[in-house]
Write a protein that holds these residues in place. Structure first.
Motif, mmCIF file in Angstrom:
data_model
loop_
_atom_site.group_PDB
_atom_site.id
_atom_site.type_symbol
_atom_site.label_atom_id
_atom_site.label_comp_id
_atom_site.label_asym_id
_atom_site.label_seq_id
_atom_site.Cartn_x
_atom_site.Cartn_y
_atom_site.Cartn_z
ATOM 1 N N ARG A 11 0.819 -1.214 0.000
ATOM 2 C CA ARG A 11 0.000 0.000 0.000
ATOM 3 C C ARG A 11 0.857 1.269 0.000
ATOM 4 O O ARG A 11 0.317 2.372 -0.161
ATOM 5 N N GLU A 12 2.166 1.153 0.195
ATOM 6 C CA GLU A 12 3.037 2.320 0.307
ATOM 7 C C GLU A 12 3.510 2.768 -1.079
ATOM 8 O O GLU A 12 4.699 2.850 -1.367
ATOM 9 N N HIS A 13 2.529 3.122 -1.907
ATOM 10 C CA HIS A 13 2.765 3.432 -3.331
ATOM 11 C C HIS A 13 3.638 4.677 -3.543
ATOM 12 O O HIS A 13 4.321 4.779 -4.565
ATOM 13 N N LEU A 14 3.645 5.599 -2.618
ATOM 14 C CA LEU A 14 4.492 6.791 -2.747
ATOM 15 C C LEU A 14 5.957 6.395 -2.834
ATOM 16 O O LEU A 14 6.754 7.085 -3.464
ATOM 17 N N THR A 15 6.329 5.256 -2.248
ATOM 18 C CA THR A 15 7.737 4.836 -2.268
ATOM 19 C C THR A 15 8.161 4.371 -3.657
ATOM 20 O O THR A 15 9.298 4.613 -4.073
ATOM 21 N N THR A 16 7.248 3.761 -4.387
ATOM 22 C CA THR A 16 7.540 3.370 -5.775
ATOM 23 C C THR A 16 7.867 4.620 -6.588
ATOM 24 O O THR A 16 8.805 4.641 -7.382
ATOM 25 N N GLU A 17 7.091 5.687 -6.320
ATOM 26 C CA GLU A 17 7.322 6.967 -7.005
ATOM 27 C C GLU A 17 8.654 7.578 -6.591
ATOM 28 O O GLU A 17 9.319 8.240 -7.396
ATOM 29 N N MET A 18 9.064 7.322 -5.342
ATOM 30 C CA MET A 18 10.355 7.821 -4.850
ATOM 31 C C MET A 18 11.500 7.169 -5.623
ATOM 32 O O MET A 18 12.419 7.838 -6.096
ATOM 33 N N THR A 75 6.273 4.267 3.790
ATOM 34 C CA THR A 75 5.425 5.337 4.311
ATOM 35 C C THR A 75 4.682 4.757 5.492
ATOM 36 O O THR A 75 4.528 3.521 5.557
ATOM 37 N N TYR A 76 4.194 5.517 6.489
ATOM 38 C CA TYR A 76 4.431 6.956 6.556
ATOM 39 C C TYR A 76 4.829 7.306 7.987
ATOM 40 O O TYR A 76 4.743 6.447 8.879
ATOM 41 N N TYR A 107 6.266 10.948 3.783
ATOM 42 C CA TYR A 107 5.040 11.699 4.013
ATOM 43 C C TYR A 107 3.811 10.791 4.012
ATOM 44 O O TYR A 107 3.801 9.789 3.277
ATOM 45 N N PRO A 108 2.807 11.119 4.823
ATOM 46 C CA PRO A 108 2.639 12.226 5.753
ATOM 47 C C PRO A 108 3.274 11.920 7.113
ATOM 48 O O PRO A 108 3.692 10.790 7.368
ATOM 49 N N GLY A 112 -3.483 7.650 5.590
ATOM 50 C CA GLY A 112 -2.128 8.186 5.479
ATOM 51 C C GLY A 112 -1.293 7.475 4.428
ATOM 52 O O GLY A 112 -0.313 8.036 3.926
ATOM 53 N N PHE A 113 -1.692 6.249 4.089
ATOM 54 C CA PHE A 113 -0.952 5.486 3.071
ATOM 55 C C PHE A 113 -1.322 5.932 1.655
ATOM 56 O O PHE A 113 -0.703 5.522 0.685
ATOM 57 N N TYR A 114 -2.375 6.795 1.560
ATOM 58 C CA TYR A 114 -2.890 7.136 0.233
ATOM 59 C C TYR A 114 -2.968 8.642 -0.017
ATOM 60 O O TYR A 114 -4.042 9.168 -0.308
ATOM 61 N N PRO A 115 -1.837 9.351 0.096
ATOM 62 C CA PRO A 115 -1.867 10.778 -0.222
ATOM 63 C C PRO A 115 -2.272 10.999 -1.680
ATOM 64 O O PRO A 115 -1.924 10.188 -2.532
ATOM 65 N N PRO A 116 -3.021 12.077 -1.960
ATOM 66 C CA PRO A 116 -3.399 12.356 -3.354
ATOM 67 C C PRO A 116 -2.168 12.475 -4.248
ATOM 68 O O PRO A 116 -1.099 12.867 -3.785
ATOM 69 N N ASP A 117 -2.323 12.174 -5.535
ATOM 70 C CA ASP A 117 -1.156 12.130 -6.424
ATOM 71 C C ASP A 117 -0.506 13.502 -6.595
ATOM 72 O O ASP A 117 0.646 13.582 -7.037
#
Ligand SMILES: NS(=O)(=O)N[C@@H](Cc1ccccc1)C(=O)O
Ligand SMILES: [Ca+2]
Ligand SMILES: [Ca+2]
Ligand SMILES: [Ca+2]
Ligand SMILES: [Ca+2]
Ligand SMILES: [Zn+2]
Length: 313
Positions: free
Chosen positions: A71-78, A200-201, A274-275, A283-288
């Motif tokens: 679920r920590e998709h922001l890390t893939t983007e990192m 995250t997070y 973040y966050p 918190g695991f799903y910040p907007p894109d």
């Protein structure tokens, strides 16, 4: 696919396309391969970025891993940010150019592609954390082989979100990444000097050990612990995260950092992105819209770690 409004996140297919394009457009400094396969057979993409990329040169090697937790998709983007910055800005940004010319950078943008795809199936977030092995999955960050299951920092129940698996490295994903790291022992010495595992997070910089509250052990001397603190604090000063030993948060056993340090002497840290807090599962799903600012926020920390790798024995 990602829910409407969050199209900025990359599905596994989109991730694969971006990596393949970087490999073909920057063939002189980028090379795409695979560390192995996930439980369901997806390639664990491994991107190498360096000058003379086809040569194994005597330059400090640094590893970045992302998305151990589905679920920590922001890390893939990192991890994608790292790949894109060090390929697109090579030859224009002097810092990027210098680092690509003097380091061998390895990036694994998704350690858990099966879990990540499952989490977004049908365009709805499921809050899934583990891999997709067996009925209930394994928590990859409790499945690494140093002090596996030693200390109450994981669960033996398959239903638990911190289920450690049936044995150390029982998950094909941790086994594959560990095998890649083991393959970097050349002439008896581990070529990888430093590593960040992105999560995250909570906005934290964490260093080992996680399995014990004590700062020092037979495999972590006072000066080694001081080195982790020093680098950790420097990293946190650059992105505004809070630096601490991971066991100050809670005890974990079988985490990636403990294994990377104990077995390979790699300066291995975790970033919780973040966050900072609030929002529970949300918190695991910040907007894109948060992807660009929150990944760029770590550009300096990435440069610091790459630089510090040169001073790591
Ligand atoms: N991303 S998270 O919410 O799962 N938190 C991480 C935090 C963590 C990471 C590395 C060592 C100890 C603790 C976890 O694996 O529990
Ligand atoms: Ca949006
Ligand atoms: Ca090189
Ligand atoms: Ca090398
Ligand atoms: Ca070089
Ligand atoms: Zn995590």
């Amino acid at each position: 696919e990602f829910p409407a409004g969050d199209e900025g996140y990359h599905t596994y297919g989109e991730l694969t396309e971006v990596l393949q394009r970087a490999d073909s457009e920057h063939g002189d400094i980028a090379s795409l391969s695979s560390a192995g396969s996930s439980y369901q057979g997806r390639a664990l993409h491994l991107m190498k970025i360096s000058d003379n990329v086809a040569q194994d040169e005597d330059e400090p090697e640094v590893l970045f891993t992302c998305n151990q937790h589905a679920r920590e998709h922001l890390t893939t983007e990192m991890c994608l940010r790292i790949v894109e910055r060090f390929t697109d800005e090579y030859g224009t940004d002097p810092t990027v150019t210098e680092l690509v010319n003097t380091r061998e950078i390895y990036v694994i943008p998704s350690v858990n592609p099966d879990g990540s795809e499952y989490d977004i199936e049908g365009g709805r977030y499921k809050g899934w954390r583990k891999n997709r092995q067996g009925y209930y999955g394994t928590d990859l960050n409790r499945n690494w082989g140093y002090k596996w299951g030693c200390c109450g920092g994981s669960s033996g129940s398959p239903y638990s979100d911190t289920y450690r698996g049936t044995s150390a490295f029982s998950a094909p994903e941790t086994r594959a990444v560990a095998s890649f790291v083991e393959s970097r022992v050349v002439g008896g010495s581990q070529q990888i000097k430093a590593h960040i595992d992105f999560h995250t997070y909570s906005e934290l910089v964490l260093w080992p050990y996680g399995y014990t509250y004590s700062d020092t052990t037979d495999t972590m001397s006072r000066e080694e612990a001081r080195r982790f603190q020093e680098v950790g604090r420097k990293l946190a000063a650059s992105n505004g995260y809070t630096p601490q030993q991971s066991s100050d948060l809670y005890i974990t056993d079988g985490s990636v950092n403990d294994w990377m340090w104990a077995e390979h002497g790699i300066l291995s840290l975790t970033f919780e992105m973040y966050p900072a807090s609030g929002g529970g599962i949300g918190g695991f799903y910040p907007p894109d819209e948060r992807i660009e600012p929150e990944t760029r926020r770590n550009d300096e920390a990435v440069d610091i770690l790459l630089t510090e790798a040169g001073a790591q024995p």
